[in-house]
Design an enzyme around this catalytic site. Structure first.
Site, mmCIF file in Angstrom:
data_model
loop_
_atom_site.group_PDB
_atom_site.id
_atom_site.type_symbol
_atom_site.label_atom_id
_atom_site.label_comp_id
_atom_site.label_asym_id
_atom_site.label_seq_id
_atom_site.Cartn_x
_atom_site.Cartn_y
_atom_site.Cartn_z
ATOM 1 N N LYS A 27 0.854 -1.040 -0.081
ATOM 2 C CA LYS A 27 -0.070 -0.096 0.065
ATOM 3 C C LYS A 27 0.891 1.179 -0.005
ATOM 4 O O LYS A 27 1.779 1.320 0.546
ATOM 5 C CB LYS A 27 -0.767 -0.037 1.416
ATOM 6 C CG LYS A 27 -1.706 1.260 1.386
ATOM 7 C CD LYS A 27 -2.622 1.187 2.700
ATOM 8 C CE LYS A 27 -3.292 2.377 2.833
ATOM 9 N NZ LYS A 27 -2.301 3.421 3.484
ATOM 10 N N LYS A 32 7.675 1.007 1.782
ATOM 11 C CA LYS A 32 8.335 0.128 0.858
ATOM 12 C C LYS A 32 9.739 0.642 0.549
ATOM 13 O O LYS A 32 10.977 -0.169 0.606
ATOM 14 C CB LYS A 32 7.542 0.041 -0.385
ATOM 15 C CG LYS A 32 6.044 -0.691 -0.144
ATOM 16 C CD LYS A 32 5.468 -0.899 -1.700
ATOM 17 C CE LYS A 32 5.197 0.664 -2.110
ATOM 18 N NZ LYS A 32 4.561 1.511 -1.388
ATOM 19 N N LYS A 58 7.703 9.725 -8.148
ATOM 20 C CA LYS A 58 8.401 10.676 -7.050
ATOM 21 C C LYS A 58 10.000 10.525 -6.860
ATOM 22 O O LYS A 58 10.567 11.487 -6.397
ATOM 23 C CB LYS A 58 7.614 10.190 -5.575
ATOM 24 C CG LYS A 58 6.200 10.702 -5.415
ATOM 25 C CD LYS A 58 5.638 10.332 -4.191
ATOM 26 C CE LYS A 58 5.968 9.364 -3.364
ATOM 27 N NZ LYS A 58 5.504 8.172 -3.878
ATOM 28 N N ASP A 145 0.230 0.198 -4.441
ATOM 29 C CA ASP A 145 -0.317 -1.048 -4.734
ATOM 30 C C ASP A 145 -0.852 -1.223 -6.040
ATOM 31 O O ASP A 145 -1.660 -1.890 -6.625
ATOM 32 C CB ASP A 145 -1.520 -1.450 -3.770
ATOM 33 C CG ASP A 145 -2.526 -0.302 -3.641
ATOM 34 O OD1 ASP A 145 -2.343 0.588 -4.449
ATOM 35 O OD2 ASP A 145 -3.552 -0.329 -2.948
#
Length: 285
Positions: A27, A32, A58, A145
């Site tokens: 998510k 991550k 990003k 995700d």
């Protein structure tokens, strides 16, 4: 942990000339990039040549490794009018902490174009320069995700897909859909589900209930510690932070996880729930 569930072991065949290839999903905002970067650092501490590929417009996957926002593949390609043959590896691959090599795919400006396409182009460029073949471990850090189009491209190259989640409804709901995407990809590619990494959570009760139900296991657990938050603010990996008892435990867990991913080929044939079922399954009445 799950019991009486079938576990499987990967065959020796790997598709990028011997490199161990992992794709990290989860998510958005679950950590991550923090997990991927510290896992890459842990692999490097074990003496491995590591390449981390940030797959998010990003382009902030690798900044704790490099201490800056490195130029993205899409930015560099634009400078040469998308003639990739004019590029050299040093134009888009940058060395980070403890020798970890870093690449950021980048993407179009917010609200325009398809960022997923860039992921596919990045993989193509890396293969053309044989960079995926000259490492021991490749870590794909994939946007949120999103598992469609180009953002599913790492599943074509990965040996195992790892899911980062927290002990809450939204994170587990997203994890369930990622499990479904990995299962679908495994029909056409060699990628398999490698397990669940719990992040930013002191408890794991809901995750463990869900894992037991669908047939997957928790392979690492990183609690919600302030030192982890501080490491992002300091643009540093956890291996560079001031020593403390709680940090020592986290570092041992990262090193244990890295070693187990290198030596243990276990994967899971999990069966995701339908959306309505998981809605009813999670939580308490």
């Amino acid at each position: 942990m799950t019991e009486n569930r079938p576990q499987f072991h990967l065959a020796a065949h790997l598709r990028i000339d011997g490199a161990r290839v992992f794709a990290v999903y989860g998510k958005g905002g679950i950590g991550k990039s923090t997990t991927s970067s510290n896992l890459s650092a842990a692999f490097s501490k074990l003496g491995k040549r590591v390449l981390q590929i940030g797959c998010d417009p990003k382009h902030d996957s690798t900044f704790t490794l490099t201490k800056r926002l490195i130029p993205t593949v899409i930015d560099i390609l634009e400078q040469v009018n998308f003639h990739g043959e004019e590029l050299r590896p040093e134009d888009f691959v940058f060395e980070g902490y403890n020798g970890v090599m870093c690449v950021e795919a980048g993407g179009p400006p917010a609200g325009t174009g398809c960022g997923g396409y860039v992921v596919g182009q990045t993989v193509k460029l890396l293969k053309e320069h044989h960079l995926l073949e000259e490492t021991d471990v490749v870590v794909f850090d994939v946007l949120g995700d999103v598992v469609c189009g180009g953002f599913a491209a790492p599943l074509q190259y990965a040996e195992r897909a790892l899911i980062v989640t927290a002990n809450d409804f939204d994170s587990i709901f997203a994890m369930n859909r990622i499990v479904a995407a990995i299962k679908a990809s495994s029909k056409n590619y060699d990628v398999r589900l490698g397990g669940v990494i719990v992040n930013r959570s002191d408890g794991t009760d809901q995750i463990d209930r869900f894992n037991a139900e669908i047939g997957i296991e928790r392979i690492a657990h990183f609690p919600a510690l302030d030192v982890i938050r501080q490491s992002r603010l300091k643009k540093s990996t956890l291996f560079e932070m001031a020593a403390s008892p709680e940090l020592d435990g986290v570092l041992r867990e990262y090193l244990r996880l890295a070693q187990s991913l290198l030596t243990d080929g276990t994967f899971y044939d999990a069966t995701p729930m339908k959306d309505r079922k998981i809605f009813d399954f999670l939580g308490f009445d």
